[in-house]
Design a protein around this motif. Structure first.
Motif, PDB file in Angstrom:
ATOM      1  N   THR A 268       0.825  -1.213   0.000  1.00  0.00           N
ATOM      2  CA  THR A 268       0.000   0.000   0.000  1.00  0.00           C
ATOM      3  C   THR A 268       0.866   1.272   0.000  1.00  0.00           C
ATOM      4  O   THR A 268       0.414   2.318  -0.468  1.00  0.00           O
ATOM      5  CB  THR A 268      -0.972   0.027   1.206  1.00  0.00           C
ATOM      6  OG1 THR A 268      -0.244  -0.327   2.385  1.00  0.00           O
ATOM      7  CG2 THR A 268      -2.137  -0.914   1.008  1.00  0.00           C
ATOM      8  N   SER A 290      -6.888  -3.960  -4.733  1.00  0.00           N
ATOM      9  CA  SER A 290      -8.322  -3.714  -4.608  1.00  0.00           C
ATOM     10  C   SER A 290      -9.116  -5.018  -4.669  1.00  0.00           C
ATOM     11  O   SER A 290     -10.175  -5.144  -4.060  1.00  0.00           O
ATOM     12  CB  SER A 290      -8.729  -2.680  -5.644  1.00  0.00           C
ATOM     13  OG  SER A 290      -9.551  -3.175  -6.569  1.00  0.00           O
ATOM     14  N   PRO A 294      -9.385  -5.205  -0.297  1.00  0.00           N
ATOM     15  CA  PRO A 294     -10.154  -3.969  -0.455  1.00  0.00           C
ATOM     16  C   PRO A 294     -10.268  -3.169   0.845  1.00  0.00           C
ATOM     17  O   PRO A 294     -10.330  -1.942   0.817  1.00  0.00           O
ATOM     18  CB  PRO A 294     -11.531  -4.460  -0.933  1.00  0.00           C
ATOM     19  CG  PRO A 294     -11.590  -5.917  -0.591  1.00  0.00           C
ATOM     20  CD  PRO A 294     -10.176  -6.408  -0.590  1.00  0.00           C
ATOM     21  N   GLY A 295     -10.254  -3.871   1.968  1.00  0.00           N
ATOM     22  CA  GLY A 295     -10.380  -3.192   3.267  1.00  0.00           C
ATOM     23  C   GLY A 295      -9.244  -2.203   3.498  1.00  0.00           C
ATOM     24  O   GLY A 295      -9.423  -1.179   4.166  1.00  0.00           O
ATOM     25  N   LEU A 297      -7.694  -0.441   1.140  1.00  0.00           N
ATOM     26  CA  LEU A 297      -7.947   0.763   0.334  1.00  0.00           C
ATOM     27  C   LEU A 297      -9.068   1.584   0.956  1.00  0.00           C
ATOM     28  O   LEU A 297      -9.030   2.813   0.934  1.00  0.00           O
ATOM     29  CB  LEU A 297      -8.291   0.377  -1.103  1.00  0.00           C
ATOM     30  CG  LEU A 297      -7.169  -0.316  -1.893  1.00  0.00           C
ATOM     31  CD1 LEU A 297      -7.589  -0.511  -3.345  1.00  0.00           C
ATOM     32  CD2 LEU A 297      -5.860   0.448  -1.823  1.00  0.00           C
ATOM     33  N   ASP A 298     -10.062   0.904   1.539  1.00  0.00           N
ATOM     34  CA  ASP A 298     -11.192   1.625   2.153  1.00  0.00           C
ATOM     35  C   ASP A 298     -10.729   2.565   3.267  1.00  0.00           C
ATOM     36  O   ASP A 298     -11.349   3.605   3.496  1.00  0.00           O
ATOM     37  CB  ASP A 298     -12.209   0.641   2.773  1.00  0.00           C
ATOM     38  CG  ASP A 298     -12.946  -0.130   1.698  1.00  0.00           C
ATOM     39  OD1 ASP A 298     -12.869   0.271   0.523  1.00  0.00           O
ATOM     40  OD2 ASP A 298     -13.563  -1.161   2.044  1.00  0.00           O
ATOM     41  N   ILE A 299      -9.681   2.180   3.983  1.00  0.00           N
ATOM     42  CA  ILE A 299      -9.217   3.033   5.095  1.00  0.00           C
ATOM     43  C   ILE A 299      -8.004   3.873   4.674  1.00  0.00           C
ATOM     44  O   ILE A 299      -7.347   4.490   5.515  1.00  0.00           O
ATOM     45  CB  ILE A 299      -8.887   2.205   6.362  1.00  0.00           C
ATOM     46  CG1 ILE A 299      -7.752   1.198   6.104  1.00  0.00           C
ATOM     47  CG2 ILE A 299     -10.129   1.509   6.883  1.00  0.00           C
ATOM     48  CD1 ILE A 299      -7.224   0.535   7.376  1.00  0.00           C
ATOM     49  N   SER A 318      -3.615   4.931   8.585  1.00  0.00           N
ATOM     50  CA  SER A 318      -4.832   5.082   7.781  1.00  0.00           C
ATOM     51  C   SER A 318      -4.927   6.553   7.391  1.00  0.00           C
ATOM     52  O   SER A 318      -4.208   7.377   7.957  1.00  0.00           O
ATOM     53  CB  SER A 318      -6.041   4.692   8.634  1.00  0.00           C
ATOM     54  OG  SER A 318      -6.002   5.438   9.851  1.00  0.00           O
ATOM     55  N   HIS A 320      -7.905   9.583   6.700  1.00  0.00           N
ATOM     56  CA  HIS A 320      -9.283  10.071   6.572  1.00  0.00           C
ATOM     57  C   HIS A 320      -9.247  11.594   6.517  1.00  0.00           C
ATOM     58  O   HIS A 320      -8.546  12.224   7.306  1.00  0.00           O
ATOM     59  CB  HIS A 320     -10.144   9.581   7.735  1.00  0.00           C
ATOM     60  CG  HIS A 320     -10.382   8.094   7.692  1.00  0.00           C
ATOM     61  ND1 HIS A 320      -9.601   7.200   8.375  1.00  0.00           N
ATOM     62  CD2 HIS A 320     -11.293   7.365   7.007  1.00  0.00           C
ATOM     63  CE1 HIS A 320     -10.030   5.963   8.129  1.00  0.00           C
ATOM     64  NE2 HIS A 320     -11.054   6.033   7.296  1.00  0.00           N
ATOM     65  N   VAL A 333     -10.330   0.140  12.281  1.00  0.00           N
ATOM     66  CA  VAL A 333      -9.249   0.654  11.422  1.00  0.00           C
ATOM     67  C   VAL A 333      -7.896   0.263  12.019  1.00  0.00           C
ATOM     68  O   VAL A 333      -7.022  -0.294  11.343  1.00  0.00           O
ATOM     69  CB  VAL A 333      -9.358   2.192  11.286  1.00  0.00           C
ATOM     70  CG1 VAL A 333      -8.121   2.770  10.613  1.00  0.00           C
ATOM     71  CG2 VAL A 333     -10.621   2.570  10.522  1.00  0.00           C
ATOM     72  N   THR A 336      -7.243  -3.475  11.822  1.00  0.00           N
ATOM     73  CA  THR A 336      -6.910  -3.912  10.448  1.00  0.00           C
ATOM     74  C   THR A 336      -5.429  -3.646  10.168  1.00  0.00           C
ATOM     75  O   THR A 336      -4.703  -4.514   9.660  1.00  0.00           O
ATOM     76  CB  THR A 336      -7.774  -3.139   9.418  1.00  0.00           C
ATOM     77  OG1 THR A 336      -9.140  -3.427   9.680  1.00  0.00           O
ATOM     78  CG2 THR A 336      -7.426  -3.514   7.991  1.00  0.00           C
TER      79      THR A 336
END
Ligand SMILES: Cc1cc2nc3c(=O)[nH]c(=O)nc-3n(C[C@H](O)[C@H](O)[C@H](O)COP(=O)(O)OP(=O)(O)OC[C@H]3O[C@@H](n4cnc5c(N)ncnc54)[C@H](O)[C@@H]3O)c2cc1C
Length: 402
Positions: A268, A290, A294-295, A297-299, A318, A320, A333, A336
């Motif tokens: 990542t 992805s 995928p998890g 990329l989501d965070i 992460s 946001h 988060v 993970t």
């Protein structure tokens, strides 16, 4: 208990005394402000630094301490290489910990190796050294005996990796405190804690700065307030579309196994730093992550970690984005990220601290340098690599002073 890494340090503060004048005034004692102060001092200028807190507690103490030189590109790469030189120079002068550790990128798939191969091919020989699984473990300090004793040498699932030669590491929890202390001991430097800049106007000497402790004057002012540009200059922040990027971080206890000096990056990371994302193979890697993770990329994960001098490991991160950052940390988060890192390291981690870091982010440009009024320049790294760029950016800005 008093934590020595964050305790306020005694400095040459004259808070409360009458207004003084200096060649340069710096607002903010994070790494960007202190790097400007260091270069100004090196140029023989008198410097006042004001910091609203009692000691710096912003992004500059909450990060990985990774000067991520190699993974920059274009203008940022040039600044990062200049920064590298001065990080080492000021570490020697001020006496803070900085090591030419390099960084290791762990690769677990062919798509990851393809990005590393492409980057290695476009860089000077030796700057991005491709590694076998055994070579990767060796760069991480794993002895052949340990490799035999533990599953996959303690770094499971590797298909290879790369060594990023030029990267540096510093300890984020001690660097800015030590640099501030050293600066405060230099002739012509005054450092005022718990002093907020409130506004700026013109004065006969150049600039008058209204602060929470009265007026200060200076020929030139650098406003280095990180992600808080909007508090002082909301229109500029809006124009540059500055947001607060909030990151979830953890600290793991020192594991029993041997330590590792390089910063460690993973797949990542190759989806975030420009030198990797510029490579044609990055698109296939993004598609792979992805599909398989995928998890992450989501965070907005950049799964990476660094080991501090005391052996504890900084884990993150992460991403946001907000105007005003939400203070509530989502446990899913963090878990993970930490599960992903434990899997890379090959053993469970004992988490001893969690925190939120915030940095300035912009989709307009990676750096904001703007003379907002005569003699007042706002400087903010708006791309999450302020440690990497700080001394290079400061060198450029200070060398342009009239
Ligand atoms: C979790 C995390 C991980 C990161 N990892 C890395 C990394 O590995 N490598 C890297 O290169 N970068 C990394 N970064 C980014 C880097 O930490 C930042 O870009 C950099 O620290 C910004 O430095 P700064 O001095 O601009 O901001 P800050 O360190 O936030 O300092 C700004 C200072 O200004 C002060 N201030 C604000 N307003 C006023 C005012 N009005 N008057 C007086 N003082 C004021 C604040 O109190 C603060 O001390 C990371 C960031 C985070 C959050």
């Amino acid at each position: 208990m008093n934590n020595p890494s964050t305790a306020p340090i005694a400095v040459n503060s004259s808070a409360g005394s009458k207004a003084s004048t200096s060649d340069v005034l710096i607002v903010g004692a994070g790494i960007v402000g202190l790097a400007h102060a260091a270069h100004a001092v090196a140029n023989g200028l008198t410097v006042t630094i004001i910091e609203r807190d009692h000691h710096a507690a912003g992004a500059s103490v909450r990060n990985f301490g990774h000067c991520c030189i190699t993974a920059q590109s274009g203008e940022l790469y040039e600044l990062a290489q200049v920064s590298r030189k001065y990080w080492l120079e000021f570490a020697a002068k001020a006496g803070f910990w900085a090591v030419e550790s390099g960084a290791v990128v762990l690769a677990r798939t062919e798509a990851e190796m393809a990005v590393l191969r492409e980057l290695s091919a476009v860089r000077e020989p030796g700057q991005v050294e491709l590694l076998s699984p055994a070579g990767t473990r060796e760069r991480l300090g794993t002895s052949p005996e340990t490799a035999q004793e533990t599953h996959d040498g303690g770094w499971p699932g590797l298909v290879g990796g790369a060594f990023l030669r030029d990267d540096l590491r510093v300890d984020p929890r001690t660097t800015v405190a030590r640099l501030a202390e050293w600066l405060s001991q230099q002739p012509g430097v005054e450092l005022r804690w718990n002093t907020s800049a409130l506004g700026f106007s013109q004065s006969p000497e150049g600039v008058s700065v209204r602060t929470s402790r009265g007026e200060l004057r200076a020929g030139q002012v650098f406003v280095c307030v990180g992600h808080d540009v909007d508090y002082l200059f909301p229109d500029l922040a809006a124009e540059h579309r500055i947001q607060r990027c909030a990151l979830q971080m953890s600290l793991a206890a020192k594991p029993d196994r041997a330590g590792f000096a390089p910063a460690v990056l993973t797949a990542t990371s190759m989806l975030r730093y420009p030198a990797f994302t510029d490579m044609p193979a990055a698109a296939a890697l993004r598609a792979e992550v992805s599909e398989t993770r995928p998890g992450l990329l989501d965070i907005g994960a950049n799964v990476m970690f660094t080991q501090r001098p005391d052996g504890t490991i900084i884990l993150g991160d992460s991403h946001h984005y907000h105007q005003t950052a939400d203070p509530f940390l989502d446990e899913e988060v963090t878990s993970t990220l930490n599960a992903e890192i434990a899997d890379r390291i090959g053993e469970p981690l004992e988490i001893i601290q969690r925190w939120q870091g915030i940095y300035a982010s912009s989709d307009v440009a990676p750096i904001l340098v703007r003379e907002i009024q005569p003699g007042v320049t706002v400087v903010s790294v708006t791309s999450g690599v302020g440690m990497t760029l700080s001394f290079g950016l400061a060198h450029r800005n200070v060398s342009r002073l009239p």
